[in-house]
Design an enzyme around this catalytic site. Structure first.
Site, short mmCIF file in Angstrom:
data_model
loop_
_atom_site.label_atom_id
_atom_site.label_comp_id
_atom_site.label_asym_id
_atom_site.label_seq_id
_atom_site.Cartn_x
_atom_site.Cartn_y
_atom_site.Cartn_z
N ALA A 47 5.25 11.51 -1.04
CA ALA A 47 6.59 11.42 -0.61
C ALA A 47 7.77 11.80 -1.64
O ALA A 47 9.00 12.23 -1.37
CB ALA A 47 7.03 9.91 -0.43
N GLY A 92 4.87 17.44 -3.57
CA GLY A 92 3.80 17.95 -3.11
C GLY A 92 2.82 18.82 -4.10
O GLY A 92 3.41 19.31 -4.90
N ARG A 93 1.60 18.97 -3.87
CA ARG A 93 1.16 19.92 -4.84
C ARG A 93 -0.41 20.39 -3.94
O ARG A 93 -0.86 19.98 -3.18
CB ARG A 93 0.49 19.09 -6.00
N HIS A 136 -4.79 11.00 5.96
CA HIS A 136 -4.29 10.19 5.38
C HIS A 136 -4.29 10.30 3.99
O HIS A 136 -5.33 10.10 3.45
CB HIS A 136 -4.33 8.79 6.28
N ASP A 137 -3.22 10.32 3.18
CA ASP A 137 -3.37 10.44 1.54
C ASP A 137 -4.22 9.08 1.14
O ASP A 137 -4.85 9.47 0.30
CB ASP A 137 -2.22 10.54 0.84
N THR A 138 -3.82 8.03 1.70
CA THR A 138 -4.78 6.74 1.39
C THR A 138 -6.13 6.80 1.43
O THR A 138 -6.95 6.31 0.84
CB THR A 138 -3.84 5.58 1.83
N THR A 141 4.33 6.19 -4.61
CA THR A 141 5.77 5.74 -4.15
C THR A 141 5.25 4.53 -3.61
O THR A 141 5.93 3.41 -3.53
CB THR A 141 5.88 6.83 -2.82
N ASN A 148 0.61 -3.02 2.34
CA ASN A 148 1.42 -2.21 1.72
C ASN A 148 2.53 -3.08 0.71
O ASN A 148 3.01 -4.02 1.30
CB ASN A 148 2.54 -1.44 2.54
N GLY A 206 -0.61 8.05 -9.01
CA GLY A 206 0.42 8.21 -10.02
C GLY A 206 0.60 7.02 -11.00
O GLY A 206 0.89 7.15 -12.24
C1 LFR Z 1 1.10 6.35 1.12
C2 LFR Z 1 1.45 6.30 2.50
C3 LFR Z 1 1.04 4.87 2.84
C4 LFR Z 1 1.80 4.77 4.24
C5 LFR Z 1 3.00 5.41 3.87
C6 LFR Z 1 4.03 5.80 4.85
O1 LFR Z 1 1.70 7.85 0.67
O2 LFR Z 1 0.66 7.03 3.29
O3 LFR Z 1 -0.35 4.62 3.23
O4 LFR Z 1 1.82 3.33 4.71
O5 LFR Z 1 2.58 6.40 3.00
O6 LFR Z 1 3.50 6.94 5.44
#
Ligand code: LFR
Length: 518
Positions: free
Chosen positions: A13, A16-17, A239-241, A262, A299, A430
């Protein structure tokens, strides 16, 4: 032995890299090829992602990756934040600029959705925590808009980037689960949910799984980036997570993780979803992970709260002509801010500030929207009868204490609701750079914290590509053991008076309303 190189595109958010991972059996190194800011823009009242600028950043990054090494890349993988999407016309044209999940357009959607499907039924069918910006709420809010009416196809953000690179549409499963339209038991579309809400599932191209082939770079991309050979894109935990949790260097099964950035995503990796009413009431999510796993987590606001405070202080500083009350200039590191606040000095001052003087509920959706963060924190302190922070250092301490407290609560709840025991907490992402946050989390949890790697999402992305290419073998334990033996990690032991955290939690007690139930 042969060494392979993989490019991980990781869009967060705030930045980017494009990161190149070099992988050989027993070896894993990362090089950052390119990093670029992610700055959303509000236009006529709606907050948008600058998707073209992000895509240009990806192209620049791939070009930098190609220039970095004379050895060809084996493949590319893409991960980004969740829930958001682009709508395409039948000819592939993007119909509207993707809207940011922090845009308030979904404010009234949960009420609308609840009329068609109770929160209980929605949770039983999808296992996804209530967040006002879940894709279902975005789609319900978009009903009746010209863009949705004209849409032939919907692509989640990583799938959109992948489509532009290869021309091949697909929907990657881990990220698809965040739409709240997937059944976590079948790991397939929750058709009855979509039907009840009038959502057209044919908008989504077929599901892909991490490790699947996702096309090869189009000629225009090769020309633009200077990459020469036909280069495949491999689906990863997009999904980054999902990728960050692959990147947790755990060596035993009894770990909890906190993916920080974030957001703080705190919880456990399970092999089956927990869909109980107690789990819903505690607002735990069952997002789908790599290799058949479930990310059972909650979250928590994360460093967003601090980033937004720093932004507010800098705006104020610019207005009053001062450089901000922490003084000086310097790197703001992982907060992603580029202004004049000296984050190192601010965190040092926060470390000296009175511990647990006031805490706020870092799970409160009241902190989701941008702007006025210090004021919203002050209001929350006032409402709960606690002292209002007087300086940036005190506010920073309040934020970090509150995050640590929310980390502890999420891990305790996840363990209780899933019947698991936690002996170690891994912090990745991070927030690893924020040593105060890591120590406070160890103190709050009363457990050892292992911090690192900071680039867990990129590492998880690289590892899934490497396995698909045959450069490494094994399941998640083997991938993680490679991380453990190759990545720098730092351990924090719990210190201080543990009961102080219990007392702070009690002060929030009633304020920590059950989100799902409201
Ligand atoms: C983290 C993340 C979370 C998601 C939020 C919104 O970067 O992907 O997992 O809940 O952003 O997309």
């Amino acid at each position: 032995t042969k060494e392979h190189r993989f490019a991980a595109v990781d869009l967060g958010a705030s930045s980017g890299r494009v990161i190149v991972g070099e992988v050989a059996p027993e070896r894993l190194t990362l090089h950052e090829a390119h990093r670029f800011p992610n700055q959303p823009t509000r236009v006529l009242g709606t907050l948008h992602w600058n998707i073209m600028s992000l895509y240009q950043g990806v192209l620049n990054g791939l070009k930098a990756a190609a220039n970095r090494t004379p050895h060809p890349l084996t493949s590319i993988g893409i991960d980004t934040w969740a829930v958001d999407y682009g709508l395409l016309a039948a000819d592939g044209t993007l119909l509207a600029n993707p809207v940011h999940y922090r845009d308030p357009r979904t404010t009234n959607a949960p009420e609308k959705v609840a009329k068609a499907l109770s929160p209980q039924a929605l949770y039983a069918a999808t296992g996804i925590q209530h967040l006002p910006f879940n894709t279902v709420y975005q789609l319900v809010s978009a009903q009746g808009t010209p863009a949705l009416a004209a849409a032939h196809r919907l692509l989640l953000i990583p799938d959109l980037i992948s489509y532009w690179l290869t021309g091949e549409p697909g929907t990657e499963l881990t990220n698809a689960s965040t739409t709240q339209l997937i059944d976590p038991r079948t790991r397939d579309w929750a058709t009855p949910v979509a039907q009840a809400l009038g959502i057209d599932l044919t908008l989504f191209p077929p599901l892909r799984h991490p490790g699947d082939a996702a096309g090869t770079l189009r000629q225009e991309v090769l020309t633009e980036t200077g990459l020469t050979t036909p280069l495949p894109v491999t689906a990863v935990g997009s999904h980054d997570t999902a990728s960050a949790v692959v990147g947790v260097p755990a060596t035993t099964p009894d770990f909890a993780y906190i993916a920080t950035g974030t957001w703080s995503l705190a919880g456990l990796e399970l092999d089956a979803p927990v869909l109980t009413e107690a789990s819903r009431a505690a607002n735990f999510t069952n997002e789908l992970g790599v290799d058949g796993t479930v990310r059972y987590l909650r979250n928590i606001m994360g460093l967003w709260m601090l980033q937004e405070c720093v932004r507010a202080w800098e705006t104020e500083g610019a207005r009053t002509g001062s450089t901000g009350s922490t003084g000086g200039t310097g790197s703001t590191g992982s907060t992603g801010s580029t202004g004049s606040t000296n984050l190192t000095a601010l965190l040092q001052a926060a470390a000296q500030a009175t511990p647990l003087r006031s805490v706020v509920d870092a799970g409160d959706p009241a902190f989701i929207a941008p702007h006025h963060m210090p004021d919203r924190i002050a209001d929350a302190c006032r409402r709960t009868g606690q002292p209002v922070p007087r300086t940036p250092a005190e506010t920073t301490r309040c934020v970090l204490d509150s995050l640590a407290l929310a980390h502890r609560r999420a891990i305790d709840d996840a363990a209780r609701l899933s019947g698991r025991t936690v002996r170690t907490v891994h912090i990745v992402g991070g927030g690893v750079h924020n040593t105060l946050l890591c120590q406070l989390t160890a103190d709050a949890c009363g457990l050892p914290v292992i911090a690192g790697p900071a680039e867990a999402a990129a590492l998880g992305n690289v590892l899934v590509q490497a396995r698909a290419a045959g450069a490494i073998t094994g399941g998640l334990p083997e991938l993680r053991s490679l991380l453990h033996s190759t990545q720098p990690l730092r351990q924090y032991e719990p210190t201080g008076d543990h009961s102080a955290w219990d007392r702070a939690a009690a002060r929030l007690g009633a304020a920590q309303v059950t989100r799902a139930a409201t």
